[in-house]
Design a protein around this motif. Structure first.
Motif, PDB file in Angstrom:
ATOM      1  N   TRP A 142       4.819  15.249 -10.496  1.00 14.69           N
ATOM      2  CA  TRP A 142       5.593  15.658 -11.675  1.00 14.69           C
ATOM      3  C   TRP A 142       4.764  15.710 -12.948  1.00 14.69           C
ATOM      4  CZ3 TRP A 142       9.470  18.022  -9.939  1.00 14.69           C
ATOM      5  CH2 TRP A 142      10.113  17.595  -8.777  1.00 14.69           C
ATOM      6  N   ILE A 143       3.870  14.753 -13.124  1.00  7.79           N
ATOM      7  CA  ILE A 143       3.058  14.778 -14.346  1.00  7.79           C
ATOM      8  C   ILE A 143       2.057  15.928 -14.305  1.00  7.79           C
ATOM      9  CG2 ILE A 143       1.353  13.512 -15.716  1.00  7.79           C
ATOM     10  CD1 ILE A 143       2.769  10.965 -15.057  1.00  7.79           C
ATOM     11  N   VAL A 150       0.823  -1.198   0.000  1.00 12.43           N
ATOM     12  CA  VAL A 150       0.000   0.000   0.000  1.00 12.43           C
ATOM     13  C   VAL A 150       0.861   1.252   0.000  1.00 12.43           C
ATOM     14  CG1 VAL A 150      -1.721   1.308   1.291  1.00 12.43           C
ATOM     15  CG2 VAL A 150      -1.913  -1.187   1.136  1.00 12.43           C
ATOM     16  N   ASP A 151       1.951   1.212   0.809  1.00 10.10           N
ATOM     17  CA  ASP A 151       2.853   2.360   0.867  1.00 10.10           C
ATOM     18  C   ASP A 151       3.532   2.597  -0.468  1.00 10.10           C
ATOM     19  OD1 ASP A 151       2.220   2.802   3.505  1.00 10.10           O
ATOM     20  OD2 ASP A 151       3.884   1.604   4.285  1.00 10.10           O
ATOM     21  N   SER A 152       3.898   1.520  -1.161  1.00 11.34           N
ATOM     22  CA  SER A 152       4.542   1.670  -2.469  1.00 11.34           C
ATOM     23  C   SER A 152       3.573   2.266  -3.484  1.00 11.34           C
ATOM     24  CB  SER A 152       5.069   0.320  -2.970  1.00 11.34           C
ATOM     25  OG  SER A 152       4.000  -0.604  -3.172  1.00 11.34           O
ATOM     26  N   PHE A 153       2.305   1.835  -3.460  1.00  5.20           N
ATOM     27  CA  PHE A 153       1.290   2.425  -4.328  1.00  5.20           C
ATOM     28  C   PHE A 153       1.121   3.913  -4.027  1.00  5.20           C
ATOM     29  CE2 PHE A 153      -1.107  -1.789  -5.175  1.00  5.20           C
ATOM     30  CZ  PHE A 153      -0.330  -2.000  -6.301  1.00  5.20           C
ATOM     31  N   SER A 154       1.104   4.239  -2.742  1.00  2.00           N
ATOM     32  CA  SER A 154       0.938   5.641  -2.348  1.00  2.00           C
ATOM     33  C   SER A 154       2.113   6.487  -2.822  1.00  2.00           C
ATOM     34  CB  SER A 154       0.793   5.746  -0.825  1.00  2.00           C
ATOM     35  OG  SER A 154      -0.338   5.033  -0.377  1.00  2.00           O
ATOM     36  N   ASP A 155       3.323   5.960  -2.693  1.00  6.16           N
ATOM     37  CA  ASP A 155       4.512   6.698  -3.147  1.00  6.16           C
ATOM     38  C   ASP A 155       4.490   6.908  -4.658  1.00  6.16           C
ATOM     39  OD1 ASP A 155       5.427   6.805  -0.560  1.00  6.16           O
ATOM     40  OD2 ASP A 155       6.703   5.026  -0.747  1.00  6.16           O
ATOM     41  N   ILE A 156       4.048   5.872  -5.394  1.00  2.00           N
ATOM     42  CA  ILE A 156       3.956   5.987  -6.848  1.00  2.00           C
ATOM     43  C   ILE A 156       2.944   7.065  -7.230  1.00  2.00           C
ATOM     44  CG2 ILE A 156       3.233   4.800  -8.965  1.00  2.00           C
ATOM     45  CD1 ILE A 156       4.324   2.209  -7.739  1.00  2.00           C
ATOM     46  N   CYS A 157       1.810   7.066  -6.554  1.00  5.19           N
ATOM     47  CA  CYS A 157       0.762   8.052  -6.847  1.00  5.19           C
ATOM     48  C   CYS A 157       1.227   9.469  -6.546  1.00  5.19           C
ATOM     49  CB  CYS A 157      -0.501   7.737  -6.042  1.00  5.19           C
ATOM     50  SG  CYS A 157      -1.312   6.203  -6.519  1.00  5.19           S
ATOM     51  N   VAL A 158       1.943   9.634  -5.435  1.00  8.38           N
ATOM     52  CA  VAL A 158       2.452  10.960  -5.077  1.00  8.38           C
ATOM     53  C   VAL A 158       3.415  11.473  -6.137  1.00  8.38           C
ATOM     54  CG1 VAL A 158       3.914  12.213  -3.440  1.00  8.38           C
ATOM     55  CG2 VAL A 158       2.110  10.701  -2.593  1.00  8.38           C
ATOM     56  N   GLN A 159       4.320  10.617  -6.592  1.00  6.82           N
ATOM     57  CA  GLN A 159       5.286  11.040  -7.606  1.00  6.82           C
ATOM     58  C   GLN A 159       4.616  11.331  -8.949  1.00  6.82           C
ATOM     59  OE1 GLN A 159       8.441  11.783  -6.893  1.00  6.82           O
ATOM     60  NE2 GLN A 159       7.970  11.197  -4.777  1.00  6.82           N
ATOM     61  N   LEU A 160       3.646  10.499  -9.328  1.00 13.33           N
ATOM     62  CA  LEU A 160       2.916  10.755 -10.568  1.00 13.33           C
ATOM     63  C   LEU A 160       2.162  12.077 -10.498  1.00 13.33           C
ATOM     64  CD1 LEU A 160       1.431   7.224 -11.412  1.00 13.33           C
ATOM     65  CD2 LEU A 160       3.207   8.425 -12.664  1.00 13.33           C
ATOM     66  N   ASN A 161       1.457  12.290  -9.391  1.00 14.80           N
ATOM     67  CA  ASN A 161       0.696  13.531  -9.229  1.00 14.80           C
ATOM     68  C   ASN A 161       1.612  14.742  -9.145  1.00 14.80           C
ATOM     69  OD1 ASN A 161      -2.115  12.748  -9.129  1.00 14.80           O
ATOM     70  ND2 ASN A 161      -1.653  11.699  -7.220  1.00 14.80           N
ATOM     71  N   GLY A 191      -0.100  15.822  -4.941  1.00 14.19           N
ATOM     72  CA  GLY A 191       1.320  15.748  -5.258  1.00 14.19           C
ATOM     73  C   GLY A 191       2.206  16.150  -4.098  1.00 14.19           C
ATOM     74  N   PHE A 192       1.998  17.370  -3.587  1.00 16.55           N
ATOM     75  CA  PHE A 192       2.835  17.873  -2.492  1.00 16.55           C
ATOM     76  C   PHE A 192       2.196  17.673  -1.120  1.00 16.55           C
ATOM     77  CE2 PHE A 192       4.344  20.172  -6.227  1.00 16.55           C
ATOM     78  CZ  PHE A 192       5.718  20.018  -6.100  1.00 16.55           C
ATOM     79  N   GLN A 193       0.905  17.260  -1.092  1.00 19.45           N
ATOM     80  CA  GLN A 193       0.211  16.891   0.140  1.00 19.45           C
ATOM     81  C   GLN A 193       0.326  17.969   1.222  1.00 19.45           C
ATOM     82  OE1 GLN A 193       1.973  12.971   0.883  1.00 19.45           O
ATOM     83  NE2 GLN A 193       0.199  12.021  -0.079  1.00 19.45           N
ATOM     84  N   ILE A 194      -0.015  19.184   0.844  1.00 27.31           N
ATOM     85  CA  ILE A 194      -0.023  20.305   1.787  1.00 27.31           C
ATOM     86  C   ILE A 194      -1.277  20.198   2.652  1.00 27.31           C
ATOM     87  CG2 ILE A 194      -0.031  22.820   2.012  1.00 27.31           C
ATOM     88  CD1 ILE A 194       1.414  22.955  -0.670  1.00 27.31           C
ATOM     89  N   GLN A 195      -1.099  19.957   3.940  1.00 24.60           N
ATOM     90  CA  GLN A 195      -2.212  19.622   4.824  1.00 24.60           C
ATOM     91  C   GLN A 195      -3.225  20.753   4.952  1.00 24.60           C
ATOM     92  OE1 GLN A 195      -2.812  16.592   6.099  1.00 24.60           O
ATOM     93  NE2 GLN A 195      -1.054  15.937   4.891  1.00 24.60           N
ATOM     94  N   ALA A 196      -2.761  22.000   4.980  1.00 27.63           N
ATOM     95  CA  ALA A 196      -3.680  23.128   5.136  1.00 27.63           C
ATOM     96  C   ALA A 196      -4.674  23.201   3.989  1.00 27.63           C
ATOM     97  CB  ALA A 196      -2.892  24.432   5.232  1.00 27.63           C
ATOM     98  N   ILE A 197      -4.242  22.783   2.801  1.00 28.82           N
ATOM     99  CA  ILE A 197      -5.124  22.780   1.625  1.00 28.82           C
ATOM    100  C   ILE A 197      -5.918  21.478   1.566  1.00 28.82           C
ATOM    101  CG2 ILE A 197      -5.180  22.895  -0.893  1.00 28.82           C
ATOM    102  CD1 ILE A 197      -2.684  24.605  -0.764  1.00 28.82           C
ATOM    103  N   THR A 198      -5.255  20.362   1.855  1.00 30.86           N
ATOM    104  CA  THR A 198      -5.888  19.049   1.774  1.00 30.86           C
ATOM    105  C   THR A 198      -7.068  18.920   2.729  1.00 30.86           C
ATOM    106  OG1 THR A 198      -3.745  18.081   1.197  1.00 30.86           O
ATOM    107  CG2 THR A 198      -5.459  16.562   1.914  1.00 30.86           C
ATOM    108  N   ILE A 204      -6.349  21.858 -11.566  1.00 32.41           N
ATOM    109  CA  ILE A 204      -5.194  20.948 -11.596  1.00 32.41           C
ATOM    110  C   ILE A 204      -4.133  21.396 -10.593  1.00 32.41           C
ATOM    111  CG2 ILE A 204      -3.469  19.842 -13.057  1.00 32.41           C
ATOM    112  CD1 ILE A 204      -5.212  20.221 -15.422  1.00 32.41           C
ATOM    113  N   THR A 205      -3.982  22.716 -10.407  1.00 28.59           N
ATOM    114  CA  THR A 205      -3.043  23.202  -9.395  1.00 28.59           C
ATOM    115  C   THR A 205      -3.470  22.752  -7.998  1.00 28.59           C
ATOM    116  OG1 THR A 205      -2.499  25.148 -10.736  1.00 28.59           O
ATOM    117  CG2 THR A 205      -1.992  25.252  -8.387  1.00 28.59           C
ATOM    118  N   TYR A 206      -4.778  22.756  -7.733  1.00 32.58           N
ATOM    119  CA  TYR A 206      -5.285  22.263  -6.440  1.00 32.58           C
ATOM    120  C   TYR A 206      -4.903  20.800  -6.238  1.00 32.58           C
ATOM    121  CZ  TYR A 206      -8.662  20.515  -3.025  1.00 32.58           C
ATOM    122  OH  TYR A 206      -9.258  19.890  -1.952  1.00 32.58           O
ATOM    123  N   HIS A 207      -5.093  19.971  -7.270  1.00 37.21           N
ATOM    124  CA  HIS A 207      -4.746  18.546  -7.141  1.00 37.21           C
ATOM    125  C   HIS A 207      -3.239  18.343  -7.049  1.00 37.21           C
ATOM    126  CE1 HIS A 207      -8.767  16.906  -7.524  1.00 37.21           C
ATOM    127  NE2 HIS A 207      -8.995  17.711  -8.537  1.00 37.21           N
TER     128      HIS A 207
END
Length: 267
Positions: free
Chosen positions: A15-16, A2-13, A72-79, A64-67
């Protein structure tokens, strides 16, 4: 796993989505500057393309900037901001529906412009263009106004800022969106694209002596064909997105699946 999937998703979100935002903003700004040039702005269809570019630029800058910041950067104040989530959900549905139906309007315009029936030429006018865009914006606004009410925020279940289908009304709302976005809009694009292509075959190739204005109409029709083909192909994953919302139990990794299918839709 699960952690590996989460890391992949974070990196995709991260940079892409950053690449998509840069391409979306600068690409659509370039489109805007092109379609307001005198060689284009005398043609009705150019203003549909202009409105589409403005809408897509705004979508890239806001949604898209919000996402990018949340996924991508998982800023808690926005999330963790529900009010911001509700605002973004309204803009998301409004811009998405407007993007779909501006292309439908361009499809109708291309058909009317090349139709041999003079009664259809009334829809190929600046007055019809302004009225149709205004009515479409009102329709999209009415469709999107319910989204902030039904949207929920949860950063742990894979849906993030999205609708959870846990009531009959929410299920009905999602089904209506699916019908309007992935069934009606593409079918209308295809129908009018085929009708326009048929009329062009009946007319045949234009001679070199035809005015520059007529040549520009044909160039815009070619642009329209390319736009419809690319748009339909890249939005095919919308079927999966709505299926996830309606039947999430069919998917093992919602986070990874949602991340992958959103990439072509954002493009």
């Amino acid at each position: 796993m699960v952690d590996s999937f989460s890391d992949i998703c974070v990196q995709l979100n991260r940079w892409i989505l950053l690449i998509i935002i840069i391409m979306g903003i600068f690409g659509n700004l370039l489109n805007i500057t092109i379609f307001i040039r005198p060689v284009f702005n005398h043609h009705v269809c150019s203003w549909y393309f202009f409105a589409l570019a403005v809408n897509n630029c705004f979508y890239s800058l806001i949604v898209i900037t919000y996402h990018l910041l949340t996924d991508g950067f998982q800023i808690q104040a926005i999330t963790n901001s529900l009010s911001l989530c509700q605002f973004i959900s309204f803009i998301d549905i409004f811009c998405t529906s407007l993007s779909h139906y501006l292309i439908v309007l361009a499809a109708i315009n291309r058909y009317c412009a090349g139709s041999a029936n003079p009664r259809f030429h009334i829809f190929h006018s600046f007055q019809a263009m302004v009225l149709s865009i205004l009515l479409t914006m009102i329709f999209c606004g009415l469709l999107a106004i319910s989204n902030p009410i039904v949207v929920d925020l949860n950063s742990t279940d894979g849906f993030g800022c999205n609708v959870r289908v846990n009531t009959i009304y929410k299920e009905f709302y999602v089904i209506v969106q699916m019908i309007l976005f992935v069934i009606i809009a593409p079918i209308l694009m295809i129908i009018f694209a085929l009708l326009t292509f048929r009329d062009r075959r009946l007319i045949g190739d234009i001679p070199m002596a035809v005015s520059k204005c007529r040549h520009m109409e044909y160039h815009q029709t070619r642009m329209f064909f390319l736009l419809v083909i690319v748009y339909i192909i890249l939005n095919l994953p919308e079927w999966i997105e709505y299926l996830i919302l309606l039947r999430s139990n069919l998917f093992k990794s919602i986070i990874l699946t949602t991340t992958i299918i959103r990439i072509p839709i954002y493009f």
